[in-house]
Design a protein around this motif. Structure first.
Motif, short mmCIF file in Angstrom:
data_model
loop_
_atom_site.label_atom_id
_atom_site.label_comp_id
_atom_site.label_asym_id
_atom_site.label_seq_id
_atom_site.Cartn_x
_atom_site.Cartn_y
_atom_site.Cartn_z
N ALA A 1 1.20 -1.44 -0.11
CA ALA A 1 -0.09 -0.35 -0.27
C ALA A 1 1.14 1.02 -0.21
CB ALA A 1 -0.74 0.15 1.48
N LYS A 2 1.98 0.86 0.31
CA LYS A 2 2.98 2.27 0.68
C LYS A 2 4.14 1.98 -0.36
CE LYS A 2 2.03 3.02 5.62
NZ LYS A 2 2.96 3.55 7.23
N ASN A 3 3.82 1.50 -1.24
CA ASN A 3 5.26 1.18 -2.29
C ASN A 3 6.31 0.64 -1.64
OD1 ASN A 3 3.35 0.54 -4.43
ND2 ASN A 3 3.37 2.62 -4.94
N THR A 4 6.40 0.90 -0.33
CA THR A 4 8.08 0.47 0.76
C THR A 4 8.07 -1.47 0.56
OG1 THR A 4 6.99 2.70 1.47
CG2 THR A 4 8.39 1.65 2.23
N VAL A 5 9.85 -0.59 1.15
CA VAL A 5 10.31 -2.23 1.30
C VAL A 5 11.24 -1.46 2.37
CG1 VAL A 5 12.55 -1.86 -0.52
CG2 VAL A 5 11.34 -4.42 0.43
N TYR A 6 11.66 -2.92 3.45
CA TYR A 6 12.54 -2.99 4.44
C TYR A 6 13.07 -3.47 4.73
CZ TYR A 6 8.34 0.10 5.52
OH TYR A 6 6.93 1.14 5.53
N LEU A 7 14.31 -3.37 5.31
CA LEU A 7 15.62 -4.97 5.57
C LEU A 7 16.15 -4.07 6.81
CD1 LEU A 7 17.61 -7.07 4.20
CD2 LEU A 7 19.45 -5.13 4.23
N GLN A 8 15.54 -5.17 7.66
CA GLN A 8 15.89 -5.37 9.07
C GLN A 8 17.44 -5.94 8.96
OE1 GLN A 8 14.18 -4.16 11.80
NE2 GLN A 8 15.79 -4.03 12.61
N MET A 9 17.98 -5.71 9.41
CA MET A 9 19.82 -6.76 9.76
C MET A 9 20.04 -6.32 11.57
SD MET A 9 21.18 -4.12 7.13
CE MET A 9 21.68 -2.96 7.19
N ASN A 10 20.09 -7.59 11.72
CA ASN A 10 20.23 -8.00 13.12
C ASN A 10 21.80 -8.73 12.66
OD1 ASN A 10 17.89 -7.27 13.79
ND2 ASN A 10 16.74 -8.65 13.84
N SER A 11 22.31 -9.03 14.46
CA SER A 11 23.76 -9.65 14.67
C SER A 11 24.93 -9.02 13.60
CB SER A 11 23.47 -10.54 14.38
OG SER A 11 22.10 -11.32 15.56
N LEU A 12 24.99 -7.47 13.13
CA LEU A 12 26.00 -7.33 11.75
C LEU A 12 26.65 -7.05 12.42
CD1 LEU A 12 23.82 -3.79 11.65
CD2 LEU A 12 24.29 -5.34 9.95
N LYS A 13 27.42 -7.39 11.10
CA LYS A 13 29.39 -8.15 11.32
C LYS A 13 30.00 -7.46 10.55
CE LYS A 13 27.70 -13.20 10.59
NZ LYS A 13 28.25 -13.98 10.16
N PRO A 14 31.17 -6.95 10.79
CA PRO A 14 31.71 -5.99 9.77
C PRO A 14 31.90 -6.43 8.56
CG PRO A 14 32.86 -6.16 12.07
CD PRO A 14 32.12 -7.45 12.01
N ASP A 15 32.21 -7.17 8.29
CA ASP A 15 31.69 -7.78 6.35
C ASP A 15 30.09 -7.48 6.18
OD1 ASP A 15 33.05 -11.26 5.86
OD2 ASP A 15 34.36 -8.88 6.47
N ASP A 16 28.77 -6.89 6.89
CA ASP A 16 28.19 -6.13 5.66
C ASP A 16 28.08 -4.70 5.90
OD1 ASP A 16 26.15 -7.90 9.01
OD2 ASP A 16 26.88 -8.87 6.51
N THR A 17 29.50 -4.51 5.74
CA THR A 17 29.76 -3.12 5.76
C THR A 17 29.62 -2.93 4.36
OG1 THR A 17 31.16 -2.70 7.62
CG2 THR A 17 31.54 -0.64 5.43
N ALA A 18 29.01 -1.34 3.48
CA ALA A 18 28.66 -1.39 2.32
C ALA A 18 27.22 -0.32 2.06
CB ALA A 18 28.20 -2.90 1.37
N VAL A 19 27.92 -0.49 0.62
CA VAL A 19 26.44 0.56 0.56
C VAL A 19 25.17 -0.02 0.00
CG1 VAL A 19 25.67 2.15 -1.44
CG2 VAL A 19 28.07 2.47 -0.02
N TYR A 20 24.72 0.12 0.55
CA TYR A 20 23.06 -0.76 0.39
C TYR A 20 21.68 0.21 -0.77
CZ TYR A 20 24.73 -4.31 3.00
OH TYR A 20 24.93 -5.34 4.70
N TYR A 21 21.67 -1.06 -2.14
CA TYR A 21 20.87 0.39 -3.09
C TYR A 21 20.00 -0.91 -3.27
CZ TYR A 21 24.99 1.75 -4.61
OH TYR A 21 26.39 2.62 -4.65
#
Length: 120
Positions: free
Chosen positions: A74-94
């Protein structure tokens, strides 16, 4: 013209959480699959997670069990819940969306990217 606007990136310590949001606006007839990709320095852009209009999801092996993708049609929106983040997750997210216009022509749209940095 369709735009995707991302938000929610930032700096977080290892083990922490972040929630990314991506809202689509413009001349939209419908949105098919939506997804998140990321690109770390010196690496190619890679798939993180995708979700269909019906709610079917797919994840990269490296994020399974830690990240959750969801959407609000209804809102044309997508989400990404990120838990237990690690240094390897460092990036630009598109954010990415397959958008159909009133002529039923489908084409991909990309957001501008949001930086996620995982560091102590």
């Amino acid at each position: 013209q369709v735009q995707l606007v991302e938000s929610g990136g930032g700096l977080v310590q290892p083990g922490g959480s972040l929630r990314l949001s991506c809202a689509a606006s413009g001349s939209i007839f419908s949105i098919n699959a939506m997804g998140w990709y990321r690109q770390a320095p010196g690496k190619e852009r890679e798939l993180v997670a995708t979700i269909t209009s019906g709610g079917g999801t797919k994840y990269a092996d490296s994020v399974k069990g830690r990240f959750t993708i969801s959407r609000d049609n209804a809102k044309n929106t997508v989400y990404l819940q990120m838990n237990s983040l690690k240094p390897d997750d460092t990036a630009v997210y598109y954010c990415n969306a397959d958008v159909s216009n009133i002529l039923k022509i489908t084409y991909p749209v990309w957001g501008q990217g949001t930086q996620v940095t995982v560091s102590s």
